[in-house]
Design a protein around this motif. Structure first.
Motif, short mmCIF file in Angstrom:
data_model
loop_
_atom_site.label_atom_id
_atom_site.label_comp_id
_atom_site.label_asym_id
_atom_site.label_seq_id
_atom_site.Cartn_x
_atom_site.Cartn_y
_atom_site.Cartn_z
N LYS A 1 52.30 -1.89 16.24
CA LYS A 1 51.92 -0.57 15.72
C LYS A 1 50.75 -0.67 14.76
N ARG B 1 47.67 -1.24 16.88
CA ARG B 1 47.31 0.02 17.56
C ARG B 1 46.60 0.96 16.60
N ASP B 2 47.09 1.04 15.37
CA ASP B 2 46.57 2.01 14.42
C ASP B 2 45.18 1.65 13.90
N LEU C 1 51.43 -0.09 22.42
CA LEU C 1 49.99 -0.27 22.30
C LEU C 1 49.19 0.80 23.01
N LEU D 1 43.35 -1.42 26.09
CA LEU D 1 44.19 -2.61 26.21
C LEU D 1 43.70 -3.54 27.32
#
Length: 289
Positions: free
Chosen positions: A142, A145-146, A170, A175
Motif C-alpha cells: 500500500k 502504491r501510494d 498494487l 505495474l
C-alpha cells in the motif's frame, strides 16, 4: 497485448526494448566504492538500471534471527549487527545517485519496510521494486502504491493466490510483474519460464524475468518467451563473501547477457512472413518450380 509502463526514460512492455537491470543488491558488502565499481560495469555494458536493497534493520530483520551469531569478514557478530554493517544510509545513496546520473544509468531499490519507502522517495527514484519475500506484506504494498510511482514486483516463493492479492493492492495501471524462482542458485528444472505467458495472460501487465540461475541460457530464453525486463544479480567476483554472490553474474557475464538479449530481440522479428534479401539468390538458384 499488455500495455507498456514508463520507467524513467524507457517504455517497458511488448514492442519495446527489453529493460535490463543489474541488481547490485547487497553485493557491495557495505562498501560504496564497490557499489560504484558495479554501477560503472553496468553502465559500460549497456544495462538500463542498477538496483539495490534498502532495509530498516530493526524492522526488516525477523525477531528470531536478530541475535543469531554469524561469521563475517568483519568478525563474528549478531545477524542484526551484520544487517546494519551492510546497510547504506543517506550519504551513500546521495553518492550513488550522483554517480548513476554521471554515467547515465537509472537506479532504484527494493524497500523491505515502510520507512524504507519513505527514505527512497527522498531520492526521487524512477520506480520501486517489491522483492519476492515482500509480496505478501500488504502494508508495504500500500505504501508503494501510494507513491504513484511505477512498481516492479517479483513473484518468487509465491502462490497464485498470493500474487492475486498483491496485484489487487498494487493495481495494474503502473505495474510490471517479474516471474522468478527464489532458489539460489536456481536449477533449470525450477525456472518454469512458461509462467511468463501465464502471468501476462492473467493480469494483462508487462511481465519480465528475475533470474537467480547460473549462466545465461535461461535468462536469454525468457526474452524469447516474451519477457520485457530481465534482472540479474551482478558481482565483481562470485567468490566474494555474501549470500547472493554465487548466483550473480561477473562483469563479463553481464556484458554477454546484455549482448545476447539485444541479439534475440532482433532475431524475434515481427512475425510477418516475407522473403528476405539474403534469400533471393538461394531462391533463384535452388527453386526448380
Amino acid at each position: 497485448m499488455t500495455s507498456a509502463v514508463r520507467i524513467g526514460e524507457a517504455e517497458v512492455g511488448a514492442g519495446h526494448p527489453v529493460y535490463t537491470v543489474a541488481e547490485i543488491g547487497i553485493n557491495h558488502n557495505g562498501d560504496v566504492e564497490i557499489a560504484k565499481q558495479l554501477i560503472e560495469i553496468a553502465a559500460r555494458v549497456g544495462a538500463d538500471a542498477v538496483k539495490f536493497q534498502k532495509r530498516t534493520p530493526d524492522i526488516a530483520t525477523p525477531p528470531d534471527m536478530r541475535d543469531t551469531l554469524r561469521d563475517t569478514p568483519w568478525g563474528r557478530m549478531t545477524y542484526l549487527d551484520y544487517r546494519y554493517r551492510v546497510e547504506f544510509g543517506a550519504a551513500e545513496y546521495e553518492e550513488i545517485g550522483r554517480y548513476c546520473k554521471e554515467l547515465g544509468v537509472a537506479w532504484f531499490a527494493s524497500p523491505w519496510d515502510v520507512p524504507s519507502v519513505e527514505f527512497l522517495e527522498r531520492f526521487d527514484v524512477v520506480t520501486h521494486k517489491v522483492a519476492s519475500a515482500s509480496l505478501t506484506d500488504l502494508d508495504l504494498l500500500k505504501a508503494l502504491r501510494d507513491t504513484g510511482k511505477p512498481i516492479i514486483a517479483s513473484t518468487g516463493m509465491s502462490t497464485m493466490d498470493e500474487i492475486d492479492s498483491a496485484v489487487a493492492v498494487l493495481g495494474t495501471e503502473r505495474l510490471v510483474l517479474l516471474h522468478a524462482t527464489s532458489t539460489y542458485p536456481c536449477p533449470p528444472e525450477e525456472a518454469n519460464l512458461r509462467m511468463i505467458g501465464t502471468l501476462a495472460e492473467r493480469f494483462g501487465v508487462p511481465v519480465g524475468y528475475s533470474g537467480h540461475e547460473r549462466g545465461l541460457q535461461v535468462s536469454v530464453a525468457a526474452v524469447a518467451l516474451g519477457a520485457c525486463m530481465v534482472e540479474r544479480h551482478v558481482t565483481l567476483d562470485r567468490t566474494m563473501w555474501g549470500s547472493d554472490q554465487a548466483a550473480s553474474l561477473e562483469p563479463e557475464g553481464l556484458r554477454r547477457l546484455v549482448r545476447d538479449i539485444r541479439t534475440v530481440e532482433v532475431a524475434l522479428g515481427d512475425g510477418v512472413k516475407r522473403v528476405f534479401p539474403g534469400e533471393e539468390a538461394p531462391r533463384r538458384r535452388l527453386r526448380r518450380v
